[in-house]
Design a protein around this motif. Structure first.
Motif, PDB file in Angstrom:
ATOM      1  N   GLU A  25       0.825  -1.201   0.000  1.00  0.00           N
ATOM      2  CA  GLU A  25       0.000   0.000   0.000  1.00  0.00           C
ATOM      3  C   GLU A  25       0.864   1.257   0.000  1.00  0.00           C
ATOM      4  OE1 GLU A  25      -2.510  -0.639   3.384  1.00  0.00           O
ATOM      5  OE2 GLU A  25      -3.969  -1.801   2.219  1.00  0.00           O
ATOM      6  N   SER A  48      -5.092  -5.028  -6.178  1.00  0.00           N
ATOM      7  CA  SER A  48      -6.118  -4.944  -7.213  1.00  0.00           C
ATOM      8  C   SER A  48      -6.381  -3.483  -7.548  1.00  0.00           C
ATOM      9  CB  SER A  48      -7.419  -5.596  -6.728  1.00  0.00           C
ATOM     10  OG  SER A  48      -7.994  -4.813  -5.700  1.00  0.00           O
ATOM     11  N   ARG A  49      -7.011  -3.265  -8.688  1.00  0.00           N
ATOM     12  CA  ARG A  49      -7.375  -1.911  -9.106  1.00  0.00           C
ATOM     13  C   ARG A  49      -8.254  -1.246  -8.038  1.00  0.00           C
ATOM     14  NH1 ARG A  49      -7.189   0.629 -13.898  1.00  0.00           N
ATOM     15  NH2 ARG A  49      -6.536  -1.272 -14.945  1.00  0.00           N
ATOM     16  N   GLU A  50      -9.182  -2.017  -7.468  1.00  0.00           N
ATOM     17  CA  GLU A  50     -10.086  -1.480  -6.447  1.00  0.00           C
ATOM     18  C   GLU A  50      -9.316  -1.054  -5.201  1.00  0.00           C
ATOM     19  OE1 GLU A  50     -10.600  -4.518  -7.987  1.00  0.00           O
ATOM     20  OE2 GLU A  50     -12.067  -3.716  -9.395  1.00  0.00           O
ATOM     21  N   GLN A  51      -8.335  -1.853  -4.782  1.00  0.00           N
ATOM     22  CA  GLN A  51      -7.540  -1.500  -3.611  1.00  0.00           C
ATOM     23  C   GLN A  51      -6.754  -0.213  -3.855  1.00  0.00           C
ATOM     24  OE1 GLN A  51      -5.574  -5.368  -3.518  1.00  0.00           O
ATOM     25  NE2 GLN A  51      -6.277  -5.638  -1.402  1.00  0.00           N
ATOM     26  N   GLU A  53      -7.535   2.162  -6.063  1.00  0.00           N
ATOM     27  CA  GLU A  53      -8.503   3.264  -6.146  1.00  0.00           C
ATOM     28  C   GLU A  53      -8.882   3.741  -4.735  1.00  0.00           C
ATOM     29  OE1 GLU A  53      -9.629   4.995  -8.688  1.00  0.00           O
ATOM     30  OE2 GLU A  53      -8.673   3.802 -10.254  1.00  0.00           O
ATOM     31  N   ALA A  54      -9.022   2.811  -3.803  1.00  0.00           N
ATOM     32  CA  ALA A  54      -9.363   3.174  -2.424  1.00  0.00           C
ATOM     33  C   ALA A  54      -8.242   3.981  -1.770  1.00  0.00           C
ATOM     34  CB  ALA A  54      -9.647   1.913  -1.609  1.00  0.00           C
ATOM     35  N   LYS A  56      -6.426   6.167  -3.251  1.00  0.00           N
ATOM     36  CA  LYS A  56      -6.454   7.513  -3.818  1.00  0.00           C
ATOM     37  C   LYS A  56      -7.282   8.460  -2.956  1.00  0.00           C
ATOM     38  CE  LYS A  56      -5.945   6.649  -8.770  1.00  0.00           C
ATOM     39  NZ  LYS A  56      -6.620   6.824 -10.067  1.00  0.00           N
ATOM     40  N   LYS A  57      -8.249   7.915  -2.244  1.00  0.00           N
ATOM     41  CA  LYS A  57      -9.181   8.744  -1.470  1.00  0.00           C
ATOM     42  C   LYS A  57      -8.604   9.192  -0.165  1.00  0.00           C
ATOM     43  CE  LYS A  57     -12.993   6.472  -3.645  1.00  0.00           C
ATOM     44  NZ  LYS A  57     -14.145   5.670  -3.565  1.00  0.00           N
TER      45      LYS A  57
END
Length: 57
Positions: A25, A48-51, A53-54, A56-57
Motif C-alpha cells: 500500500e 487490485s485496481r479497487e484496492q 482506487e481506495a 487515492k481517497k
C-alpha cells in the motif's frame, strides 16, 4: 527431524502478511504521487485496481 509447516495460519503468518500488505500500500501511494500508470502500480504491488482506487481517497 525436519520442521513440518502447519496447514493453518499462525500468528506469525498473519503478522507477516499484514506487513506485506502495508508495504504494498505504501509503495502504491508513492507511485500514485508520482503519477505512475495504474497498470504499473498493479504489476509492482500485486494490489487490485479497487484496492489502489481506495488508496487515492
Amino acid at each position: 527431524m525436519d520442521f513440518v509447516r502447519p496447514n493453518y495460519k499462525t500468528v506469525g503468518d498473519a503478522i507477516f502478511e499484514d506487513g506485506e500488505k502495508r508495504q504494498a500500500e505504501e509503495t502504491a501511494r508513492r507511485m500514485l504521487a508520482e503519477n505512475e500508470p495504474m497498470e504499473k502500480i498493479i504489476a509492482y504491488t500485486s494490489l487490485s485496481r479497487e484496492q489502489i482506487e481506495a488508496l487515492k481517497k
